[in-house]
Design a protein around this motif. Structure first.
Motif, PDB file in Angstrom:
ATOM      1  N   GLY A  51      50.980  34.617  -6.787  1.00 17.57           N
ATOM      2  CA  GLY A  51      51.990  35.122  -7.703  1.00 17.57           C
ATOM      3  C   GLY A  51      53.255  34.296  -7.805  1.00 17.57           C
ATOM      4  O   GLY A  51      54.057  34.498  -8.696  1.00 17.57           O
ATOM      5  N   GLY A  52      53.461  33.352  -6.879  1.00 22.86           N
ATOM      6  CA  GLY A  52      54.594  32.453  -6.976  1.00 22.86           C
ATOM      7  C   GLY A  52      55.954  33.042  -6.682  1.00 22.86           C
ATOM      8  O   GLY A  52      56.969  32.420  -6.942  1.00 22.86           O
ATOM      9  N   LYS A  53      56.014  34.256  -6.129  1.00 25.38           N
ATOM     10  CA  LYS A  53      57.317  34.847  -5.802  1.00 25.38           C
ATOM     11  C   LYS A  53      57.999  34.055  -4.699  1.00 25.38           C
ATOM     12  O   LYS A  53      57.351  33.559  -3.776  1.00 25.38           O
ATOM     13  N   VAL A  54      59.334  33.976  -4.793  1.00 27.87           N
ATOM     14  CA  VAL A  54      60.140  33.360  -3.742  1.00 27.87           C
ATOM     15  C   VAL A  54      61.168  34.394  -3.300  1.00 27.87           C
ATOM     16  O   VAL A  54      61.863  34.982  -4.128  1.00 27.87           O
ATOM     17  N   ALA A  55      61.257  34.629  -1.998  1.00 33.45           N
ATOM     18  CA  ALA A  55      62.259  35.547  -1.451  1.00 33.45           C
ATOM     19  C   ALA A  55      63.319  34.732  -0.731  1.00 33.45           C
ATOM     20  O   ALA A  55      63.002  33.809   0.020  1.00 33.45           O
ATOM     21  N   ALA A  56      64.575  35.063  -1.001  1.00 28.57           N
ATOM     22  CA  ALA A  56      65.706  34.404  -0.341  1.00 28.57           C
ATOM     23  C   ALA A  56      66.628  35.480   0.214  1.00 28.57           C
ATOM     24  O   ALA A  56      66.942  36.446  -0.475  1.00 28.57           O
ATOM     25  N   ALA A  57      67.040  35.301   1.459  1.00 33.04           N
ATOM     26  CA  ALA A  57      67.965  36.243   2.085  1.00 33.04           C
ATOM     27  C   ALA A  57      69.288  35.551   2.346  1.00 33.04           C
ATOM     28  O   ALA A  57      69.332  34.392   2.733  1.00 33.04           O
ATOM     29  N   ALA A  58      70.355  36.289   2.101  1.00 33.37           N
ATOM     30  CA  ALA A  58      71.697  35.852   2.486  1.00 33.37           C
ATOM     31  C   ALA A  58      72.365  37.059   3.120  1.00 33.37           C
ATOM     32  O   ALA A  58      72.455  38.122   2.506  1.00 33.37           O
ATOM     33  N   GLY A  59      72.754  36.903   4.352  1.00 30.58           N
ATOM     34  CA  GLY A  59      73.274  38.055   5.068  1.00 30.58           C
ATOM     35  C   GLY A  59      72.178  39.102   5.207  1.00 30.58           C
ATOM     36  O   GLY A  59      71.059  38.800   5.580  1.00 30.58           O
ATOM     37  N   ALA A  60      72.478  40.330   4.842  1.00 29.15           N
ATOM     38  CA  ALA A  60      71.523  41.439   4.969  1.00 29.15           C
ATOM     39  C   ALA A  60      70.773  41.721   3.672  1.00 29.15           C
ATOM     40  O   ALA A  60      69.973  42.647   3.615  1.00 29.15           O
ATOM     41  N   THR A  61      71.012  40.939   2.614  1.00 27.58           N
ATOM     42  CA  THR A  61      70.388  41.178   1.310  1.00 27.58           C
ATOM     43  C   THR A  61      69.249  40.203   1.071  1.00 27.58           C
ATOM     44  O   THR A  61      69.391  39.006   1.301  1.00 27.58           O
ATOM     45  N   ILE A  62      68.123  40.721   0.587  1.00 29.41           N
ATOM     46  CA  ILE A  62      66.967  39.895   0.230  1.00 29.41           C
ATOM     47  C   ILE A  62      66.757  40.019  -1.271  1.00 29.41           C
ATOM     48  O   ILE A  62      66.738  41.133  -1.806  1.00 29.41           O
ATOM     49  N   ARG A  63      66.591  38.902  -1.944  1.00 31.57           N
ATOM     50  CA  ARG A  63      66.285  38.910  -3.380  1.00 31.57           C
ATOM     51  C   ARG A  63      64.960  38.204  -3.602  1.00 31.57           C
ATOM     52  O   ARG A  63      64.687  37.178  -2.973  1.00 31.57           O
ATOM     53  N   VAL A  64      64.141  38.762  -4.496  1.00 28.44           N
ATOM     54  CA  VAL A  64      62.850  38.166  -4.836  1.00 28.44           C
ATOM     55  C   VAL A  64      62.946  37.611  -6.254  1.00 28.44           C
ATOM     56  O   VAL A  64      63.368  38.315  -7.177  1.00 28.44           O
ATOM     57  N   TYR A  65      62.554  36.345  -6.386  1.00 23.58           N
ATOM     58  CA  TYR A  65      62.587  35.649  -7.674  1.00 23.58           C
ATOM     59  C   TYR A  65      61.171  35.422  -8.152  1.00 23.58           C
ATOM     60  O   TYR A  65      60.282  35.086  -7.371  1.00 23.58           O
TER      61      TYR A  65
END
Length: 168
Positions: A110-124
């Motif tokens: 599916g090509g998703k990329v997850a990036a975390a900064a601090g306590a937040t995770i975002r999925v692109y």
């Protein structure tokens, strides 16, 4: 048992920020905080090539894209950089809202990329810079992210001493 110790490169020893095997199962890519990615022949224990770009900023997180084995480097300049695995040249850059990612992971499907900064995770999602969703719940910095093989589940671990499972 330890098979062998990999040789380093001469000079300053940068901090390792992540690593992964390429699909050939013998090449180990190691991401460093100076923005360099070193490729090792694991069975031989030798450095094959070092991917660097003098214009590139330092790295804060590292992952390998499963398709094409492209190294992905997170930088303090709010970018995720997709690197060419042969030359180290930046193939694509994705602007992200994080000051600098503390952890990265790519889904096998599916090509998703997850990036975390601090306590937040975002999925692109592939091809876009807008995160599909932000995952909140940790109270400490996220240190590692892993996707299930089918990309449905994401696990995160944090300095708050918890592991959380998310349905992506």
């Amino acid at each position: 048992t330890e098979k062998r110790k990999l040789q380093g490169a001469p000079g300053r020893v940068p901090r390792m920020i992540g690593m992964g095997f390429l699909s050939d199962s013998t090449t180990l890519a190691v991401g460093l905080d100076d923005g360099t990615v070193r490729m090792y022949d694991a069975p031989e224990g030798r450095l094959v090539r070092s991917l660097s770009d003098p214009a590139r900023e330092r790295g804060s997180a590292f992952a390998l894209a499963p398709e094409g084995n492209a190294p992905i480097l997170g930088t303090p300049a709010q970018k995720l950089l997709g690197l060419d695995p042969e030359s180290g040249v930046t193939r694509e850059a994705l602007d992200v809202p994080e000051d600098f990612p503390s952890a990265l992971s790519c889904a096998t499907r599916g090509g998703k990329v997850a990036a975390a900064a601090g306590a937040t995770i975002r999925v692109y999602q592939p091809g876009g810079g807008v995160p599909s969703v932000a995952f909140l719940g940790h109270s400490g910095t996220v240190e590692a992210i892993a996707f299930s093989n089918d990309g449905r589940w994401m696990a995160t671990c944090s300095r708050d001493q918890t592991v959380r499972l998310w349905d992506t």
